[in-house]
Design a protein around this motif. Structure first.
Motif, mmCIF file in Angstrom:
data_model
loop_
_atom_site.group_PDB
_atom_site.id
_atom_site.type_symbol
_atom_site.label_atom_id
_atom_site.label_comp_id
_atom_site.label_asym_id
_atom_site.label_seq_id
_atom_site.Cartn_x
_atom_site.Cartn_y
_atom_site.Cartn_z
ATOM 1 N N GLY A 107 -5.845 -3.801 22.588
ATOM 2 C CA GLY A 107 -6.381 -5.026 21.990
ATOM 3 C C GLY A 107 -7.066 -4.743 20.668
ATOM 4 N N VAL A 108 -7.836 -3.656 20.645
ATOM 5 C CA VAL A 108 -8.522 -3.256 19.408
ATOM 6 C C VAL A 108 -7.513 -2.888 18.329
ATOM 7 N N VAL A 109 -6.549 -2.053 18.667
ATOM 8 C CA VAL A 109 -5.563 -1.579 17.689
ATOM 9 C C VAL A 109 -4.727 -2.741 17.145
ATOM 10 N N THR A 110 -4.326 -3.645 18.005
ATOM 11 C CA THR A 110 -3.487 -4.763 17.576
ATOM 12 C C THR A 110 -4.201 -5.640 16.556
ATOM 13 N N VAL A 111 -5.425 -6.022 16.851
ATOM 14 C CA VAL A 111 -6.164 -6.899 15.938
ATOM 15 C C VAL A 111 -6.534 -6.167 14.648
ATOM 16 N N ALA A 112 -6.982 -4.930 14.766
ATOM 17 C CA ALA A 112 -7.370 -4.173 13.570
ATOM 18 C C ALA A 112 -6.170 -3.921 12.665
ATOM 19 N N LEU A 113 -5.051 -3.548 13.245
ATOM 20 C CA LEU A 113 -3.857 -3.277 12.449
ATOM 21 C C LEU A 113 -3.337 -4.536 11.768
ATOM 22 N N ALA A 114 -3.347 -5.641 12.481
ATOM 23 C CA ALA A 114 -2.894 -6.905 11.879
ATOM 24 C C ALA A 114 -3.799 -7.318 10.726
ATOM 25 N N ALA A 115 -5.082 -7.024 10.824
ATOM 26 C CA ALA A 115 -6.002 -7.370 9.742
ATOM 27 C C ALA A 115 -5.880 -6.418 8.553
ATOM 28 N N LEU A 116 -5.506 -5.177 8.800
ATOM 29 C CA LEU A 116 -5.446 -4.181 7.733
ATOM 30 C C LEU A 116 -4.104 -4.113 7.014
ATOM 31 N N LEU A 117 -3.032 -4.561 7.638
ATOM 32 C CA LEU A 117 -1.709 -4.448 7.010
ATOM 33 C C LEU A 117 -1.610 -5.125 5.644
ATOM 34 N N PRO A 118 -2.164 -6.318 5.450
ATOM 35 C CA PRO A 118 -2.062 -6.920 4.114
ATOM 36 C C PRO A 118 -2.736 -6.092 3.018
ATOM 37 N N GLN A 119 -3.749 -5.318 3.362
ATOM 38 C CA GLN A 119 -4.417 -4.467 2.376
ATOM 39 C C GLN A 119 -3.604 -3.217 2.084
ATOM 40 N N TRP A 120 -2.865 -2.741 3.057
ATOM 41 C CA TRP A 120 -2.141 -1.486 2.921
ATOM 42 C C TRP A 120 -0.763 -1.630 2.299
ATOM 43 N N LEU A 121 -0.119 -2.768 2.483
ATOM 44 C CA LEU A 121 1.247 -2.941 2.004
ATOM 45 C C LEU A 121 1.286 -3.881 0.807
ATOM 46 N N PRO A 122 2.137 -3.594 -0.171
ATOM 47 C CA PRO A 122 2.304 -4.528 -1.288
ATOM 48 C C PRO A 122 2.803 -5.872 -0.773
ATOM 49 N N ARG A 123 2.387 -6.918 -1.417
ATOM 50 C CA ARG A 123 2.711 -8.271 -0.941
ATOM 51 C C ARG A 123 4.218 -8.508 -0.846
ATOM 52 N N ALA A 124 4.964 -8.061 -1.827
ATOM 53 C CA ALA A 124 6.405 -8.327 -1.847
ATOM 54 C C ALA A 124 7.142 -7.541 -0.757
ATOM 55 N N GLN A 125 6.660 -6.357 -0.446
ATOM 56 C CA GLN A 125 7.355 -5.515 0.519
ATOM 57 C C GLN A 125 6.736 -5.551 1.906
ATOM 58 N N GLY A 126 5.640 -6.265 2.073
ATOM 59 C CA GLY A 126 4.924 -6.260 3.344
ATOM 60 C C GLY A 126 5.748 -6.726 4.518
ATOM 61 N N CYS A 127 6.378 -7.874 4.395
ATOM 62 C CA CYS A 127 7.159 -8.412 5.516
ATOM 63 C C CYS A 127 8.370 -7.542 5.814
ATOM 64 N N VAL A 128 8.993 -7.012 4.797
ATOM 65 C CA VAL A 128 10.163 -6.162 5.006
ATOM 66 C C VAL A 128 9.753 -4.884 5.717
ATOM 67 N N SER A 129 8.633 -4.296 5.305
ATOM 68 C CA SER A 129 8.162 -3.053 5.935
ATOM 69 C C SER A 129 7.784 -3.279 7.395
ATOM 70 N N VAL A 130 7.089 -4.355 7.670
ATOM 71 C CA VAL A 130 6.690 -4.650 9.043
ATOM 72 C C VAL A 130 7.919 -4.946 9.901
ATOM 73 N N GLY A 131 8.850 -5.699 9.384
ATOM 74 C CA GLY A 131 10.070 -5.996 10.132
ATOM 75 C C GLY A 131 10.892 -4.754 10.400
ATOM 76 N N PHE A 132 10.995 -3.890 9.411
ATOM 77 C CA PHE A 132 11.732 -2.644 9.579
ATOM 78 C C PHE A 132 11.065 -1.759 10.624
ATOM 79 N N GLY A 133 9.731 -1.647 10.548
ATOM 80 C CA GLY A 133 8.994 -0.837 11.515
ATOM 81 C C GLY A 133 9.114 -1.373 12.926
ATOM 82 N N THR A 134 9.081 -2.686 13.056
ATOM 83 C CA THR A 134 9.225 -3.295 14.377
ATOM 84 C C THR A 134 10.636 -3.057 14.921
ATOM 85 N N GLY A 135 11.617 -3.142 14.061
ATOM 86 C CA GLY A 135 12.990 -2.885 14.495
ATOM 87 C C GLY A 135 13.188 -1.448 14.937
ATOM 88 N N LEU A 136 12.549 -0.509 14.231
ATOM 89 C CA LEU A 136 12.653 0.892 14.636
ATOM 90 C C LEU A 136 11.965 1.136 15.971
#
Length: 93
Positions: A63-92
């Motif tokens: 629960g901690v990891v899920t909420v923290a990671l979801a809050a931190l991803l927009p800061q870590w990934l560029p806006r244009a590539q964020g959704c593609v990176s998350v989708g690719f990671g989820t697919g892997l």
């Protein structure tokens, strides 16, 4: 098995609630340490009390990891590539 899954769910809700109120980077670190502790604990003991404890710690940590990671991803990934990176990671995964 219902009680074990119930403890995991209870821990997950509690972990998500606590994480929204604290610094996300710190909580991500604690959540990952908690996941590691749960994995180590399940290897040490195999009785029902240990399984209940592992379920609670695992749910809390996830629960901690899920909420923290979801809050931190927009800061870590560029806006244009964020959704593609998350989708690719989820697919892997």
């Amino acid at each position: 098995i219902k009680s074990i899954l119930g403890l995991m769910a209870l821990g997950g809700v509690a972990g998500a609630y606590v994480t929204q109120r604290w610094q996300k980077t710190l909580m991500l670190r604690y959540g990952l340490i908690g996941c590691m502790a749960a994995a180590a604990l399940v290897l040490q003991r195999q009785d029902m009390l240990a399984l209940y404890a592992v379920s609670l710690v695992m749910g809390l940590s996830l629960g901690v990891v899920t909420v923290a990671l979801a809050a931190l991803l927009p800061q870590w990934l560029p806006r244009a590539q964020g959704c593609v990176s998350v989708g690719f990671g989820t697919g892997l995964g």
